[in-house]
Enzyme design. Structure first.
Site, PDB file in Angstrom:
ATOM      1  N   HIS A 182       0.863  -1.186   0.000  1.00  9.94           N
ATOM      2  CA  HIS A 182       0.000   0.000   0.000  1.00  9.94           C
ATOM      3  C   HIS A 182       0.898   1.233   0.000  1.00  9.94           C
ATOM      4  O   HIS A 182       1.947   1.240   0.660  1.00  9.94           O
ATOM      5  CB  HIS A 182      -0.883   0.023   1.245  1.00  9.94           C
ATOM      6  CG  HIS A 182      -1.888  -1.081   1.321  1.00  9.94           C
ATOM      7  ND1 HIS A 182      -2.888  -1.106   2.263  1.00  9.94           N
ATOM      8  CD2 HIS A 182      -2.037  -2.201   0.564  1.00  9.94           C
ATOM      9  CE1 HIS A 182      -3.625  -2.186   2.081  1.00  9.94           C
ATOM     10  NE2 HIS A 182      -3.122  -2.881   1.061  1.00  9.94           N
ATOM     11  N   GLU A 198       0.609   4.136   1.465  1.00 10.82           N
ATOM     12  CA  GLU A 198       0.796   4.756   2.787  1.00 10.82           C
ATOM     13  C   GLU A 198       1.856   4.012   3.583  1.00 10.82           C
ATOM     14  O   GLU A 198       2.678   4.623   4.258  1.00 10.82           O
ATOM     15  CB  GLU A 198      -0.521   4.768   3.573  1.00 10.82           C
ATOM     16  CG  GLU A 198      -1.682   5.422   2.865  1.00 10.82           C
ATOM     17  CD  GLU A 198      -2.576   4.399   2.174  1.00 10.82           C
ATOM     18  OE1 GLU A 198      -2.048   3.489   1.490  1.00 10.82           O
ATOM     19  OE2 GLU A 198      -3.800   4.523   2.311  1.00 10.82           O
ATOM     20  N   CYS A 254      -5.810   2.170   5.654  1.00  9.18           N
ATOM     21  CA  CYS A 254      -6.404   0.989   6.278  1.00  9.18           C
ATOM     22  C   CYS A 254      -5.752   0.785   7.659  1.00  9.18           C
ATOM     23  O   CYS A 254      -4.798   1.476   8.018  1.00  9.18           O
ATOM     24  CB  CYS A 254      -6.199  -0.238   5.387  1.00  9.18           C
ATOM     25  SG  CYS A 254      -4.485  -0.824   5.311  1.00  9.18           S
ATOM     26  N   CYS A 304      -1.911   0.202   7.531  1.00  9.63           N
ATOM     27  CA  CYS A 304      -1.135   1.406   7.241  1.00  9.63           C
ATOM     28  C   CYS A 304      -1.209   2.396   8.399  1.00  9.63           C
ATOM     29  O   CYS A 304      -0.207   3.048   8.719  1.00  9.63           O
ATOM     30  CB  CYS A 304      -1.629   2.043   5.952  1.00  9.63           C
ATOM     31  SG  CYS A 304      -1.260   1.035   4.503  1.00  9.63           S
TER      32      CYS A 304
HETATM   33 ZN   LIG Z   1      -3.222   0.250   3.744  1.00 12.94          ZN
END
Ligand SMILES: [Zn+2]
Length: 142
Positions: free
Chosen positions: A56, A58, A86, A89
């Site tokens: 991801h 982030e 999420c 992250c």
């Molecule tokens: Zn994430």
């Protein structure tokens, strides 16, 4: 509250999300920005092309910040991201010492667009074997 400057940077994050989608990855992008507006680092989702469920943007930026910035500098940055981080992250962002996140799409709004994308919590059992684990952990942190 977000400002017009925030919106300009969010648009860059959204453009990175579009880039991820064009490359065959899920449509998410993020920037890490200094207080003066300088973009320090930018990432997009590469979970499919990297075959890495943790890729991801982030998380990649938080890891970059922890590796490349001193703590005081990291704390002054802002992460701009096309979608709210999420849980994975968010934890890494906290661990990296970042202090502000600005997002465009909330996780709740994402679930409206993509129902079923949430994950159920994983059952956890413990604590157990406290004496044995304490012997390993105690004294490490001062
Ligand atoms: Zn994430």
């Amino acid at each position: 509250m977000t400002t017009p400057d925030d919106h300009a940077l969010l648009r860059q994050a959204i453009a990175l999300a579009a880039k991820a989608r064009e490359g065959g990855d899920p449509p998410f992008g993020s920037l890490l920005v200094a207080p003066d507006g300088t973009v320090l680092a930018a990432e997009h989702n590469t979970t499919l092309t990297d075959q890495d469920i943790t890729a991801h943007p982030e998380l990649k930026l938080a890891r970059w910040a922890a590796r490349e910035l001193d703590a005081a500098t990291a704390a002054r940055t802002t992460m701009y991201t096309s979608c709210q981080p999420c849980g994975m992250c968010e934890a890494v962002i906290q661990q990296a010492g970042l202090r502000r996140v600005v997002f465009a799409l909330s996780n709740e709004q994402l679930l409206d667009i993509r129902p079923g994308s949430g994950r159920p919590p994983v059952p956890q059992d413990g604590p157990a074997l406290l004496d044995e684990v304490r012997a390993v952990v105690e004294g490490y942190y001062r």
